[in-house]
Design an enzyme around this catalytic site. Sequence first.
Site, PDB file in Angstrom:
ATOM      1  N   ARG A  46       0.799  -1.230   0.000  1.00  0.00           N
ATOM      2  CA  ARG A  46       0.000   0.000   0.000  1.00  0.00           C
ATOM      3  C   ARG A  46       0.827   1.273   0.000  1.00  0.00           C
ATOM      4  NH1 ARG A  46      -4.485  -1.318   4.154  1.00  0.00           N
ATOM      5  NH2 ARG A  46      -3.035   0.033   5.229  1.00  0.00           N
ATOM      6  N   LYS A 153       3.050 -18.295   7.383  1.00  0.00           N
ATOM      7  CA  LYS A 153       2.442 -18.643   8.640  1.00  0.00           C
ATOM      8  C   LYS A 153       1.906 -17.369   9.291  1.00  0.00           C
ATOM      9  CE  LYS A 153       4.667 -18.882  12.470  1.00  0.00           C
ATOM     10  NZ  LYS A 153       5.615 -18.852  13.598  1.00  0.00           N
ATOM     11  N   ASP A 182       6.613 -23.379   5.594  1.00  0.00           N
ATOM     12  CA  ASP A 182       7.088 -23.581   6.954  1.00  0.00           C
ATOM     13  C   ASP A 182       8.604 -23.562   6.834  1.00  0.00           C
ATOM     14  OD1 ASP A 182       8.176 -24.841   9.277  1.00  0.00           O
ATOM     15  OD2 ASP A 182       6.167 -25.584   9.739  1.00  0.00           O
ATOM     16  N   HIS A 183       9.225 -22.498   7.307  1.00  0.00           N
ATOM     17  CA  HIS A 183      10.648 -22.336   6.964  1.00  0.00           C
ATOM     18  C   HIS A 183      11.525 -23.432   7.575  1.00  0.00           C
ATOM     19  CE1 HIS A 183      11.177 -20.283  10.857  1.00  0.00           C
ATOM     20  NE2 HIS A 183      12.463 -20.420  10.688  1.00  0.00           N
ATOM     21  N   GLU A 221      15.510 -20.920  22.282  1.00  0.00           N
ATOM     22  CA  GLU A 221      15.944 -19.630  21.744  1.00  0.00           C
ATOM     23  C   GLU A 221      16.420 -18.754  22.887  1.00  0.00           C
ATOM     24  OE1 GLU A 221      13.611 -18.119  18.201  1.00  0.00           O
ATOM     25  OE2 GLU A 221      12.040 -18.913  19.476  1.00  0.00           O
ATOM     26  N   ASP A 240       3.089 -20.799  17.861  1.00  0.00           N
ATOM     27  CA  ASP A 240       4.180 -20.169  17.119  1.00  0.00           C
ATOM     28  C   ASP A 240       5.241 -21.183  16.667  1.00  0.00           C
ATOM     29  OD1 ASP A 240       5.584 -17.751  16.229  1.00  0.00           O
ATOM     30  OD2 ASP A 240       7.017 -18.166  17.837  1.00  0.00           O
ATOM     31  N   HIS A 245       6.364 -25.797  13.091  1.00  0.00           N
ATOM     32  CA  HIS A 245       7.765 -26.196  12.901  1.00  0.00           C
ATOM     33  C   HIS A 245       8.107 -27.536  13.568  1.00  0.00           C
ATOM     34  CE1 HIS A 245       7.969 -22.197  11.474  1.00  0.00           C
ATOM     35  NE2 HIS A 245       8.241 -21.585  12.602  1.00  0.00           N
TER      36      HIS A 245
HETATM   37  C1  BG6 Z   1       9.301 -18.222  13.670  1.00  0.00           C
HETATM   38  C2  BG6 Z   1       8.656 -17.816  14.959  1.00  0.00           C
HETATM   39  O1  BG6 Z   1       8.385 -18.890  12.849  1.00  0.00           O
HETATM   40  O2  BG6 Z   1      10.395 -19.069  13.949  1.00  0.00           O
HETATM   41  C3  BG6 Z   1       9.656 -17.115  15.853  1.00  0.00           C
HETATM   42  O3  BG6 Z   1       7.553 -16.962  14.707  1.00  0.00           O
HETATM   43  C4  BG6 Z   1      10.882 -17.970  16.049  1.00  0.00           C
HETATM   44  O4  BG6 Z   1       9.087 -16.783  17.112  1.00  0.00           O
HETATM   45  C5  BG6 Z   1      11.417 -18.462  14.707  1.00  0.00           C
HETATM   46  O5  BG6 Z   1      11.857 -17.180  16.701  1.00  0.00           O
HETATM   47  C6  BG6 Z   1      12.527 -19.470  14.910  1.00  0.00           C
HETATM   48  O6  BG6 Z   1      13.125 -19.753  13.687  1.00  0.00           O
HETATM   49  P1  BG6 Z   1      14.644 -20.164  13.576  1.00  0.00           P
HETATM   50  O7  BG6 Z   1      14.849 -20.464  12.146  1.00  0.00           O
HETATM   51  O8  BG6 Z   1      15.452 -19.006  14.068  1.00  0.00           O
HETATM   52  O9  BG6 Z   1      14.818 -21.345  14.490  1.00  0.00           O
END
Ligand code: BG6
Length: 497
Positions: A46, A153, A182-183, A221, A240, A245
């Site tokens: 936008r 997501k 989903d990365h 984390e 999350d 994941h």
């Molecule tokens: C994301 C979450 O999908 O994945 C985050 O929303 C999280 O909260 C992150 O920190 C973790 O990804 P990675 O690749 O750093 O383990």
Amino acid sequence: NPIDPHILIIYGASGDLAQRKLIPAVFDLYRGGYLPEKFALLGASRTDYTDEAFREKVLFENEFMQGNGYDEDQLKAFSELLFYQDLKAYDGVEDAKKLKAKLEDLGEQFETGSNYIFYLSTPPKLYSSIPKALAEVGLNKPENGWSRLVVEKPFGYDEKSAKQLNEELQSVFRENDIYRIDHYLGKETVQNLLVTRFANGFFEPLWNRNYIQSVQITAAETVGVGSRGGYYDESGALRDMIQNHLLQVLAHVAMEPPIRADAYSIRGEKMKLFQSLRAITGEQVAQQVVRAQYDAGDTKDGHVEGYREAEGVPDDSMTETYVAMKFFIDNWRWAGVPFFIRTGKCLPLKVTEVVITFKNPPQALFSGYDDYALKCDNQLIMRIQPDEGMALEFGMKVPGEGFRVKNVDMDFFYRDLTTKDVPESYSRLLLDCMKGDPTLYARGDSVEQAWAFVDPILQAWEKNEAPLARYTAGTWGPEEADRLWDGITGASWRNPA
Ligand code: BG6
């Protein structure tokens, strides 16, 4: 697979994800020579930009592009493939018409024909209305071309909303053209779980209830919620990290061998695995799932305020920043084997790993074990990140008299396999989408099934049927999580050093 000429359209192109991940990922594909010769990228959002201003923002002024030592000439050449379309409303039909006209122009100019990837990097509430607007102008089914949709997501908020979103998307796009990203599936080491299991003869016979005592997955984390409090408080760790994941990681660890390494077979096996998860409901939630929230403390990254003090988080928030859970998989392979998953913010280390603990041999023949009956020493540790790789722990004879046993490590580091940079998740996943290969994307029905597993837990929490534990930032989480292992002799949480 050859990649067809196409245009990649990024909705939400001026946003955070596009700058942090998407644009750098496309540039990496460009540098690596992976993009088709006939390709263009159209950013849409936008904000009012010219093509030039857009290129400045996402390439030349983008902090996630700078500092990577990129070649200026290459960057300049790449910038000429980038264009921009401003929108009044993301999901407006008038806007979709404008977009279509622009795509037709670009299609002629770059000879890409009408092949499109629409990447939705927007607030989730637009995930169903943008595709509908695209369908109004026929961009979902272009004549003489193809159209794919990538959805970020979170995919839904619970089972019901995920179902509804699936229905809405599937009413305008074919399931095989919907790419739910989903990365974690883009991580090399998550994919490597499949290769480790299915390319090696010796793991397979051991990979079941007869030899495996327990399986644990940790995703720790060090960061807190930072400035994402507004988003995070609506989500929490279960939504999350676990629903998406970590259940995907679990599927790679626990699914049955697929008959082929293709999307249909692999995603079919994952679905079966999700269907075999034993539901945790009612009172079991308090017994099998620990939720917790961090209080102020000192982490590796410095002092952190408590979660409730974070920006965008209410003072009385009940959102969990930590979850540890124990559960079972009701199928032949895994009957009776306890599985554990935990994840949390503000823990001592950033580390994701899977630990397979094997049963002890039936008798302690030798001396020198520490508490033989109390500890299983054979573990396979699959490190997803960092220090990607694998370690196998087993007992060896201590040199010298007698038969004393000592536990040793056989360690493999993934980086030793290649001198090249390991591709980033987003590059790998985008490339697969460009090829039309959805293997590493989540299928609609299994996303719903994964929600079906976490829903009863969320509902019990909603009704406050289980306490919210507390932990100090910088520690490994609440003591309550240790109790999940009560009654399981031989293993407990492995806290990597
Ligand atoms: C994301 C979450 O999908 O994945 C985050 O929303 C999280 O909260 C992150 O920190 C973790 O990804 P990675 O690749 O750093 O383990």
